[in-house]
Design a protein around this motif. Structure first.
Motif, PDB file in Angstrom:
ATOM      1  N   GLY A  31       0.843  -1.203   0.000  1.00  0.00           N
ATOM      2  CA  GLY A  31       0.000   0.000   0.000  1.00  0.00           C
ATOM      3  C   GLY A  31       0.871   1.243   0.000  1.00  0.00           C
ATOM      4  N   VAL A  32       1.328   1.622  -1.190  1.00  0.00           N
ATOM      5  CA  VAL A  32       2.239   2.761  -1.323  1.00  0.00           C
ATOM      6  C   VAL A  32       1.468   4.082  -1.347  1.00  0.00           C
ATOM      7  CG1 VAL A  32       3.758   3.880  -3.000  1.00  0.00           C
ATOM      8  CG2 VAL A  32       4.103   1.478  -2.418  1.00  0.00           C
ATOM      9  N   GLN A  33       0.428   4.110  -2.127  1.00  0.00           N
ATOM     10  CA  GLN A  33      -0.520   5.234  -2.300  1.00  0.00           C
ATOM     11  C   GLN A  33       0.064   6.440  -3.033  1.00  0.00           C
ATOM     12  OE1 GLN A  33      -2.885   3.652  -1.904  1.00  0.00           O
ATOM     13  NE2 GLN A  33      -2.748   2.374  -0.093  1.00  0.00           N
ATOM     14  N   SER A  34       1.298   6.816  -2.729  1.00  0.00           N
ATOM     15  CA  SER A  34       1.927   7.941  -3.433  1.00  0.00           C
ATOM     16  C   SER A  34       3.433   7.886  -3.170  1.00  0.00           C
ATOM     17  CB  SER A  34       1.353   9.261  -2.911  1.00  0.00           C
ATOM     18  OG  SER A  34       2.083  10.351  -3.446  1.00  0.00           O
ATOM     19  N   PHE A  35       4.197   8.517  -4.057  1.00  0.00           N
ATOM     20  CA  PHE A  35       5.636   8.660  -3.798  1.00  0.00           C
ATOM     21  C   PHE A  35       5.965  10.110  -3.462  1.00  0.00           C
ATOM     22  CE2 PHE A  35       5.470   4.788  -6.379  1.00  0.00           C
ATOM     23  CZ  PHE A  35       6.206   3.927  -5.572  1.00  0.00           C
ATOM     24  N   ASP A  36       4.966  10.846  -3.019  1.00  0.00           N
ATOM     25  CA  ASP A  36       5.136  12.262  -2.702  1.00  0.00           C
ATOM     26  C   ASP A  36       4.910  12.429  -1.193  1.00  0.00           C
ATOM     27  OD1 ASP A  36       4.351  14.928  -2.067  1.00  0.00           O
ATOM     28  OD2 ASP A  36       3.958  15.322  -4.185  1.00  0.00           O
ATOM     29  N   ASP A  37       5.948  12.856  -0.479  1.00  0.00           N
ATOM     30  CA  ASP A  37       5.845  12.920   0.986  1.00  0.00           C
ATOM     31  C   ASP A  37       4.738  13.847   1.471  1.00  0.00           C
ATOM     32  OD1 ASP A  37       7.734  11.047   1.529  1.00  0.00           O
ATOM     33  OD2 ASP A  37       9.403  12.470   1.718  1.00  0.00           O
ATOM     34  N   THR A  38       4.542  14.952   0.769  1.00  0.00           N
ATOM     35  CA  THR A  38       3.492  15.889   1.196  1.00  0.00           C
ATOM     36  C   THR A  38       2.130  15.210   1.100  1.00  0.00           C
ATOM     37  OG1 THR A  38       4.851  17.622   0.282  1.00  0.00           O
ATOM     38  CG2 THR A  38       2.600  18.217   0.831  1.00  0.00           C
ATOM     39  N   ARG A  39       1.924  14.506  -0.005  1.00  0.00           N
ATOM     40  CA  ARG A  39       0.632  13.815  -0.182  1.00  0.00           C
ATOM     41  C   ARG A  39       0.478  12.693   0.847  1.00  0.00           C
ATOM     42  NH1 ARG A  39      -2.257  16.052  -3.642  1.00  0.00           N
ATOM     43  NH2 ARG A  39      -1.023  17.446  -4.911  1.00  0.00           N
ATOM     44  N   LEU A  40       1.545  11.968   1.078  1.00  0.00           N
ATOM     45  CA  LEU A  40       1.456  10.870   2.054  1.00  0.00           C
ATOM     46  C   LEU A  40       1.080  11.413   3.429  1.00  0.00           C
ATOM     47  CD1 LEU A  40       4.546   8.758   0.937  1.00  0.00           C
ATOM     48  CD2 LEU A  40       2.134   8.058   0.839  1.00  0.00           C
ATOM     49  N   ARG A  41       1.675  12.560   3.775  1.00  0.00           N
ATOM     50  CA  ARG A  41       1.340  13.167   5.076  1.00  0.00           C
ATOM     51  C   ARG A  41      -0.123  13.592   5.104  1.00  0.00           C
ATOM     52  NH1 ARG A  41       6.512  15.183   5.126  1.00  0.00           N
ATOM     53  NH2 ARG A  41       5.878  17.078   4.032  1.00  0.00           N
ATOM     54  N   SER A  42      -0.582  14.213   4.015  1.00  0.00           N
ATOM     55  CA  SER A  42      -1.961  14.703   4.027  1.00  0.00           C
ATOM     56  C   SER A  42      -2.965  13.540   4.021  1.00  0.00           C
ATOM     57  CB  SER A  42      -2.219  15.668   2.864  1.00  0.00           C
ATOM     58  OG  SER A  42      -2.160  14.954   1.657  1.00  0.00           O
ATOM     59  N   LEU A  43      -2.544  12.400   3.522  1.00  0.00           N
ATOM     60  CA  LEU A  43      -3.432  11.222   3.559  1.00  0.00           C
ATOM     61  C   LEU A  43      -3.380  10.530   4.923  1.00  0.00           C
ATOM     62  CD1 LEU A  43      -2.575   9.641   0.065  1.00  0.00           C
ATOM     63  CD2 LEU A  43      -4.725  10.745   0.710  1.00  0.00           C
ATOM     64  N   GLY A  44      -2.395  10.920   5.735  1.00  0.00           N
ATOM     65  CA  GLY A  44      -2.257  10.308   7.056  1.00  0.00           C
ATOM     66  C   GLY A  44      -1.552   8.967   7.017  1.00  0.00           C
ATOM     67  N   ARG A  45      -0.751   8.724   5.983  1.00  0.00           N
ATOM     68  CA  ARG A  45      -0.020   7.459   5.895  1.00  0.00           C
ATOM     69  C   ARG A  45       1.115   7.453   6.926  1.00  0.00           C
ATOM     70  NH1 ARG A  45      -2.471   3.454   3.469  1.00  0.00           N
ATOM     71  NH2 ARG A  45      -0.440   2.484   3.168  1.00  0.00           N
ATOM     72  N   ILE A  46       1.491   6.260   7.392  1.00  0.00           N
ATOM     73  CA  ILE A  46       2.526   6.187   8.427  1.00  0.00           C
ATOM     74  C   ILE A  46       3.928   6.118   7.828  1.00  0.00           C
ATOM     75  CG2 ILE A  46       1.036   5.089  10.157  1.00  0.00           C
ATOM     76  CD1 ILE A  46       2.553   2.418   9.419  1.00  0.00           C
ATOM     77  N   HIS A  47       4.031   6.019   6.508  1.00  0.00           N
ATOM     78  CA  HIS A  47       5.342   5.870   5.867  1.00  0.00           C
ATOM     79  C   HIS A  47       5.605   7.042   4.939  1.00  0.00           C
ATOM     80  CE1 HIS A  47       3.349   4.853   2.060  1.00  0.00           C
ATOM     81  NE2 HIS A  47       2.458   4.273   2.851  1.00  0.00           N
ATOM     82  N   ASN A  48       6.878   7.211   4.583  1.00  0.00           N
ATOM     83  CA  ASN A  48       7.199   8.226   3.578  1.00  0.00           C
ATOM     84  C   ASN A  48       7.591   7.538   2.269  1.00  0.00           C
ATOM     85  OD1 ASN A  48       9.883   7.379   3.816  1.00  0.00           O
ATOM     86  ND2 ASN A  48      10.356   8.918   5.375  1.00  0.00           N
ATOM     87  N   ALA A  49       7.897   8.386   1.270  1.00  0.00           N
ATOM     88  CA  ALA A  49       8.170   7.835  -0.059  1.00  0.00           C
ATOM     89  C   ALA A  49       9.427   6.963  -0.055  1.00  0.00           C
ATOM     90  CB  ALA A  49       8.324   8.978  -1.060  1.00  0.00           C
ATOM     91  N   ALA A  50      10.457   7.407   0.660  1.00  0.00           N
ATOM     92  CA  ALA A  50      11.712   6.633   0.683  1.00  0.00           C
ATOM     93  C   ALA A  50      11.461   5.249   1.285  1.00  0.00           C
ATOM     94  CB  ALA A  50      12.763   7.388   1.500  1.00  0.00           C
ATOM     95  N   ALA A  96       1.200  16.488 -13.752  1.00  0.00           N
ATOM     96  CA  ALA A  96       2.654  16.321 -13.613  1.00  0.00           C
ATOM     97  C   ALA A  96       2.987  15.529 -12.341  1.00  0.00           C
ATOM     98  CB  ALA A  96       3.334  17.688 -13.583  1.00  0.00           C
ATOM     99  N   GLU A  97       2.259  15.809 -11.269  1.00  0.00           N
ATOM    100  CA  GLU A  97       2.524  15.094 -10.017  1.00  0.00           C
ATOM    101  C   GLU A  97       2.179  13.609 -10.141  1.00  0.00           C
ATOM    102  OE1 GLU A  97       1.850  18.892  -7.011  1.00  0.00           O
ATOM    103  OE2 GLU A  97       0.229  17.484  -7.393  1.00  0.00           O
ATOM    104  N   LEU A  98       1.049  13.330 -10.782  1.00  0.00           N
ATOM    105  CA  LEU A  98       0.682  11.922 -10.954  1.00  0.00           C
ATOM    106  C   LEU A  98       1.694  11.219 -11.863  1.00  0.00           C
ATOM    107  CD1 LEU A  98      -1.174   9.499 -10.597  1.00  0.00           C
ATOM    108  CD2 LEU A  98      -2.611  10.376 -12.439  1.00  0.00           C
ATOM    109  N   LEU A  99       2.129  11.908 -12.906  1.00  0.00           N
ATOM    110  CA  LEU A  99       3.106  11.293 -13.807  1.00  0.00           C
ATOM    111  C   LEU A  99       4.424  11.015 -13.085  1.00  0.00           C
ATOM    112  CD1 LEU A  99       2.418  13.118 -17.195  1.00  0.00           C
ATOM    113  CD2 LEU A  99       1.665  10.849 -16.453  1.00  0.00           C
ATOM    114  N   ALA A 100       4.768  11.868 -12.132  1.00  0.00           N
ATOM    115  CA  ALA A 100       5.991  11.624 -11.344  1.00  0.00           C
ATOM    116  C   ALA A 100       5.820  10.342 -10.521  1.00  0.00           C
ATOM    117  CB  ALA A 100       6.275  12.817 -10.431  1.00  0.00           C
ATOM    118  N   ASP A 101       4.635  10.152  -9.952  1.00  0.00           N
ATOM    119  CA  ASP A 101       4.357   8.901  -9.221  1.00  0.00           C
ATOM    120  C   ASP A 101       4.496   7.702 -10.158  1.00  0.00           C
ATOM    121  OD1 ASP A 101       3.916   9.782  -6.676  1.00  0.00           O
ATOM    122  OD2 ASP A 101       1.732   9.588  -6.709  1.00  0.00           O
TER     123      ASP A 101
END
Ligand code: SF4
Length: 390
Positions: free
Chosen positions: A122-141, A172-177
């Motif tokens: 469950g990666v959801q995104s490779f963008d740390d800002t988005r991961l934080r706003s989604l409340g995910r417990i992990h970061n992109a790295a 552009a952000e989605l394409l980066a993901d």
């Protein structure tokens, strides 16, 4: 109970923290319940297995929640029990959902040894800002590290979950993901649009005007950009939201377990809130994990609701699910299974939908077009009321 081969689903309702958008049957802070829960799960499986007259499991999917919060030996015991009770073959697909914030290479090696042969991260995104706003417990790295660790641990069938159409997301952000997906080259990708589910913190933010959801038009732009990028990266869409690459034998590495649902085949679900469809009946277990454990411990059934599926309901459900798949629906098979003549019942609607470029018809299989996928709801609204059981 009586049935042919079926899928088996085990629900693990435990999470480290609740993501802001999530309305799944999952809970933070319940880790202490895991041993009792697994004992209840085993008891439920034993009880159901004694009623299953024939057939055997063809896939196993351990979902949640965060199944990777379980220890590897707990996962090993669960898989062994499913093999014993439901004759799950050694070669069968065994998927485990994992949160990148909960795994390391050693753990992944251990669960691979336990019999997990398909990992769904469950990666959801490779963008740390988005991961934080989604409340995910992990970061992109950590997500990238989990993918790499999975490869080193020997996983040759890796699936990533990604969410798109998050507030403010640009093409552009989605394409980066998706460029990161291409670099990691998972065999499978589930790409779902963010849903604002009632009762979640995200829904409260939207209601209070703190977060502005992405417009429907922007979401369509993202969907189309994603489709182009993934096709160019060698992925094939086989379901509205699911993409896969070809395997070594040229077969598409789709999720065999989820195909059971989309093809309207039978499955047995175990655990809190799990659903089953078996021998023409639907079952839903009690959702609250503590209540689930209490019921099973007291020798009661976990099933809270049970109903016989009427032939017309089965036909409608099967069409709704089948049209999500690229392979679509075979009218001849549909007639045999459900007693419904799609070509006759929906003759004028199918021609009209074909004229609008939403379905391919007449054809050996009824399939929706790329445009039809975007407007699948409209397609179904026209077809479903027309179905009649002979
Ligand atoms: S990890 Fe998954 S199940 Fe758990 S809260 Fe987040 S989205 Fe929900």
């Amino acid at each position: 109970m009586d049935g042919a081969d079926f899928g088996v689903y085990l629900h693990m309702p435990f999470c480290v923290a609740k993501c802001r958008y999530c309305d799944f049957n999952s809970y933070a802070g319940l880790g202490g319940l895991i041993p009792d829960y697994l004992a209840a799960l085993a008891a439920e499986m034993e009880a159901v297995a004694s009623q299953v007259a024939r057939g055997r499991a063809r896939t196993l999917y351990v979902g949640g929640g965060t199944p990777s919060l379980l220890a590897a030996d707990q996962i090993s015991a669960m898989i062994a029990l499913v093999r014993r009770l439901f004759a799950l073959p050694e070669s069968a697909e065994v998927t485990l959902e994992a949160n990148p914030g909960t795994v390391d290479e050693r753990y992944l090696r251990d669960i691979a040894r336990a019999g997990v042969n398909r990992l769904s991260l469950g990666v959801q995104s490779f963008d740390d800002t988005r991961l934080r706003s989604l409340g995910r417990i992990h970061n992109a790295a950590e997500a990238v590290a989990a993918c790499e660790a999975a490869r080193r641990a020997g996983f040759g069938n890796l699936s990533l979950d990604l969410i798109y159409a998050t507030p403010g997301q640009t093409v552009a952000e989605l394409l980066a993901d998706l460029a990161q997906v291409k670099a990691l080259a998972p065999e499978h990708l589930s790409l779902y649009a963010l849903q604002i589910e009632a009762g979640t913190p995200l829904a409260a933010d939207v209601a209070a005007g703190r977060v502005e959801p992405l417009s429907a038009d922007s979401a369509v732009d993202l969907w189309q950009a994603a489709a182009e990028a993934l096709s160019a990266s060698g992925y094939e869409r086989y379901e509205v939201s699911n993409w896969a690459r070809g395997g070594q034998e040229g077969d598409l590495l789709s999720c065999r377990h989820n195909l059971v649902y989309w093809r309207y085949e039978e499955y047995l679900g175990f655990g809190a809130g799990a659903h089953s469809y078996f021998a023409g009946r639907r079952y839903a277990n009690v959702a609250a994990p503590r209540e689930y454990v209490a019921r099973i411990s007291a020798g009661r059934e976990a099933v809270l609701a049970e109903e016989e599926t009427s032939p017309i309901q089965a036909a409608r459900d099967a069409l709704m699910l089948g049209l999500r798949l690229n392979e679509g629906v075979d009218p001849a098979e549909f007639r045999l299974r459900f007693g419904v003549d799609l070509a006759a019942d929906c003759a004028s609607d199918l021609l009209a939908l074909s004229g609008l470029g939403l379905v391919v018809w007449p054809a050996a299989r009824l399939v929706v077009t790329e445009r039809g996928r975007l407007l699948l709801h409209e397609v179904l609204v026209r077809l479903l009321p027309e179905l009649q059981v002979a």
